[in-house]
Design an enzyme around this catalytic site. Structure first.
Site, PDB file in Angstrom:
ATOM      1  N   SER A 258       0.771  -1.200   0.003  1.00 31.04           N
ATOM      2  CA  SER A 258       0.103  -0.078   0.023  1.00 31.04           C
ATOM      3  C   SER A 258       0.767   1.286  -0.122  1.00 31.04           C
ATOM      4  O   SER A 258       1.846   1.382  -0.773  1.00 31.04           O
ATOM      5  CB  SER A 258      -1.140  -0.082   1.379  1.00 31.04           C
ATOM      6  OG  SER A 258      -1.960   1.084   1.193  1.00 31.04           O
ATOM      7  N   ASP A 321      -7.607  -3.885  -7.468  1.00 27.11           N
ATOM      8  CA  ASP A 321      -7.339  -3.015  -6.244  1.00 27.11           C
ATOM      9  C   ASP A 321      -7.163  -1.590  -7.072  1.00 27.11           C
ATOM     10  O   ASP A 321      -6.558  -1.224  -7.718  1.00 27.11           O
ATOM     11  CB  ASP A 321      -5.925  -3.517  -5.782  1.00 27.11           C
ATOM     12  CG  ASP A 321      -5.477  -2.450  -4.602  1.00 27.11           C
ATOM     13  OD1 ASP A 321      -6.391  -1.847  -3.922  1.00 27.11           O
ATOM     14  OD2 ASP A 321      -4.452  -2.938  -4.047  1.00 27.11           O
ATOM     15  N   HIS A 377      -7.547  -5.035  -1.473  1.00 29.58           N
ATOM     16  CA  HIS A 377      -6.239  -4.079  -1.061  1.00 29.58           C
ATOM     17  C   HIS A 377      -5.481  -5.013  -0.273  1.00 29.58           C
ATOM     18  O   HIS A 377      -4.439  -4.799   0.358  1.00 29.58           O
ATOM     19  CB  HIS A 377      -6.516  -2.879  -0.694  1.00 29.58           C
ATOM     20  CG  HIS A 377      -5.341  -2.227  -0.500  1.00 29.58           C
ATOM     21  ND1 HIS A 377      -4.467  -1.896  -1.529  1.00 29.58           N
ATOM     22  CD2 HIS A 377      -4.900  -1.487   0.396  1.00 29.58           C
ATOM     23  CE1 HIS A 377      -3.478  -1.015  -1.130  1.00 29.58           C
ATOM     24  NE2 HIS A 377      -3.608  -0.762   0.163  1.00 29.58           N
TER      25      HIS A 377
END
EC number: 3.1.1.-
Length: 470
Positions: A258, A321, A377
Site C-alpha cells: 500500500s 485493487d 487491497h
C-alpha cells in the site's frame, strides 16, 4: 472433480492437523523447499530482477514465488506488530522490541536481525494514515512506527541458502482503511526540493509521499530525524560493515504494501541515487523493491531515472485493487504516448515503475468474488494469491501449504463455508498484563534511547557531504 468434492478437499486442507509434521504433504513440501533453497543460492540475482524477471512469471517460477511470499511476510510483520488500538497509550507504535520482533510474531527462523526501527512524523497532511491514542499521556504525540531495517544473520546454513547477505527494509502501509488516498494532494514536485541528490529537476514524485519520507519533528525523540535519514544512515552503516566481506555477496531489498509500497520505491531509488549501494572497493550492490498493492509514485522521468540507476522494481497487485491504479487515474503510463508526451510536464501525470505481476482474487476458490475496495487491497490475500498462482490461464492450486485462514486475519474475505471467523487476530487482553500487585496494567514498551544510534549525527553529516560517502 465436482464442485462439492473440490470444496471438501479445500476444507480438509484448512484443518490444522493437515499441516502436521508427519503428513506426506508436509514431507513433500519440505523436500520442495530444500530444492528451492538450493536454486535460490545459485539464481538469487535473477530472482532479485537482474533480467527484469524475464521468463520467471509465466509460468510462475517456484523460487520467485517463495521469495515474493517471504518478503511480503516481512511487510505483513509491520501490520501484525503495529498497535492500532486508540485506547492504548502506545497506539501508533510497535508492540515489540526490535530484538524480539520476529520471535514475538511467531517467525522463529527468519534468519534476520532487526537493526533499526523506522518512525515518521504525523505532522503532515495524511490524517487517515496515522494512528493516535485517545489518552493524553502517550509514548509520542507526533510519531508513528513505520517499519524496520533488518540484515540476514551470521548463520552459515541460512546464508548459504540465500546465496548472499541481505539488507531488508520493510515499510508499513494500511490494512483496510483507504481514506488516505483521498488525503493525497495528487501533486507532483521535484524530488530535489526534498533533499534528494538528484541532478534532474524534472524527476518528480507525489508530494505527500515525499513529505512523509522526509519530514521530521525536532521536538520528538522518535521523529527528530526523518524516516529518510533513519533508513539511509542504517543502510550506510550496514554496507560499511558487510559490503566488502570476502567471498560473500550483498543485496539490498526493500518491501512494502500500500502506502508502504510507495515508500519502498522512494527509498530504493534514494539508496541508489545517494550511491549507498557501492562499497569502498567500488562493488555495486543490487537494489530491488518488491511492492504489494502499491500506488504510482512519480512521473515518467522518475521511472526513467530509476531504470538509469539500475534499481529493480516488481509490483504484485490484485487487478481489482483501486490503490494500484492511483494516483494518476487518467494521465498515466496507459495513456497514448503522444498524449503523455504533451502532458509530461503537468503536475498530475504519473507513471508506474518496474514490472508488474497481476493477480485476480476471483480466480481463487477460497475467496469471495466480491469486489470490495478494502478486501481487494488486503496483503494477506495477495500472499494467498501468490501461493496459488502458476501462470496466466493456469488453474489456481496452492503450492506451499500456506494457511488460507491467514486471509481472514484482518478481513472478511474467505468464503463462509470454510468457517474461519473474520478479523480473527486479536491481542490477548488488549495488551494488558497483571503486575506483581495483581493489578492489570499496560506495561512499559518503548525506550527512545534504543532507537537512535549514537553516531547518527556523524552519518547524517557524511550523507550531506558527498566527499565523505563510501
Amino acid at each position: 472433480m465436482s464442485t462439492t468434492d473440490e470444496e471438501a478437499s479445500i476444507s480438509t486442507r484448512l484443518e490444522p492437523e493437515s499441516y502436521g509434521l508427519t503428513t506426506a504433504e508436509d514431507i513433500r513440501r519440505r523436500d520442495r523447499e530444500a530444492k528451492e533453497s538450493k536454486r535460490l543460492r545459485d539464481t538469487w540475482r535473477k530472482i532479485q530482477g537482474e533480467d527484469d524477471w524475464a521468463g520467471l512469471m509465466d509460468p510462475m517460477d517456484p523460487v520467485l514465488r517463495s521469495e515474493l511470499i517471504r518478503y511480503g511476510e516481512m511487510a505483513q510483520a509491520c501490520y501484525d506488530a503495529f498497535d492500532f488500538d486508540p485506547f492504548s497509550r502506545y497506539c501508533g507504535s510497535c508492540r515489540f522490541t526490535r530484538r524480539h520482533l520476529f520471535d514475538s510474531l511467531g517467525i522463529l527462523d527468519s534468519g534476520y536481525e532487526v537493526a533499526r526501527y523506522l518512525y515518521a512524523t504525523s505532522n503532515i497532511n495524511l490524517p487517515n494514515f496515522f494512528s493516535k491514542s485517545r489518552w493524553s499521556k502517550v509514548w509520542s504525540k507526533n510519531a508513528n512506527w513505520m517499519g524496520y531495517v533488518a540484515v540476514s544473520d551470521d548463520d552459515e546454513a541460512r546464508r548459504c541458502r540465500l546465496g548472499r547477505r541481505d539488507i531488508a527494509i520493510a515499510w508499513r502501509g494500511t490494512v483496510t482503511r483507504l481514506e488516505w488516498i483521498a488525503d493525497l494532494k495528487d501533486f507532483l514536485k521535484p524530488v530535489s526540493g526534498n533533499g534528494f541528490r538528484c541532478p534532474d529537476p524534472a524527476v518528480k514524485a507525489e508530494s505527500g509521499f515525499l513529505d512523509l519520507y522526509t519530514d521530521k519533528d525536532t521536538s520528538c525523540n522518535f521523529s527528530k530525524f526523518s524516516a529518510r535519514e533513519q533508513v539511509l544512515t542504517e543502510v550506510k552503516r550496514l554496507v560499511e560493515r558487510y559490503g566488502d566481506e570476502e567471498e560473500e555477496e550483498l543485496s539490498i531489498t526493500v518491501t512494502g504494501h500500500s502506502l508502504g509500497g510507495a515508500l519502498a520505491v522512494l527509498s530504493a531509488y534514494d539508496v541508489a541515487e545517494m550511491g549507498l549501494n557501492r562499497t569502498r572497493k567500488g562493488k555495486v550492490i543490487p537494489v530491488t523493491a518488491f511492492t504489494y498493492g502499491g500506488p504510482r509514485v512519480g512521473n515518467i522521468r522518475f521511472k526513467e531515472r530509476i531504470e538509469e540507476l539500475g534499481v529493480k522494481v516488481l509490483r504484485v497487485v490484485n487487478e481489482h485493487d483501486v490503490v494500484a491504479k492511483s494516483p494518476g487515474l487518467f494521465l498515466n503510463e496507459r495513456a497514448p504516448q503522444a498524449l503523455m508526451k504533451l502532458a509530461g510536464g503537468l503536475p498530475w501525470c504519473y507513471s508506474h515503475v518496474g514490472e508488474i505481476l497481476p493477480l485476480d482474487h476471483q480466480k481463487s476458490p477460497f475467496l469471495k468474488p466480491t469486489v470490495d475496495l478494502s478486501t481487494a487491497h488486503n496483503l494477506e490475500a495477495l500472499l494467498h494469491l501468490l501461493d496459488g498462482y502458476h501462470g496466466k490461464g493456469k488453474r489456481f492450486v496452492l503450492s506451499s501449504g500456506r494457511d488460507p485462514a491467514l486471509v481472514n486475519k484482518a478481513s472478511d474475505f474467505l468464503k463462509d463455508h470454510f468457517m474461519v471467523p473474520p478479523y480473527w487476530r486479536q491481542d490477548a487482553n488488549k495488551g494488558m498484563v497483571r503486575n506483581t500487585d495483581g493489578r492489570w496494567i499496560q506495561p512499559d514498551r518503548i525506550r527512545a534511547d534504543d532507537h537512535h544510534a549514537p553516531d547518527i549525527h556523524q552519518l547524517i553529516t557524511q550523507l550531506h557531504h558527498p566527499s565523505n560517502l563510501l
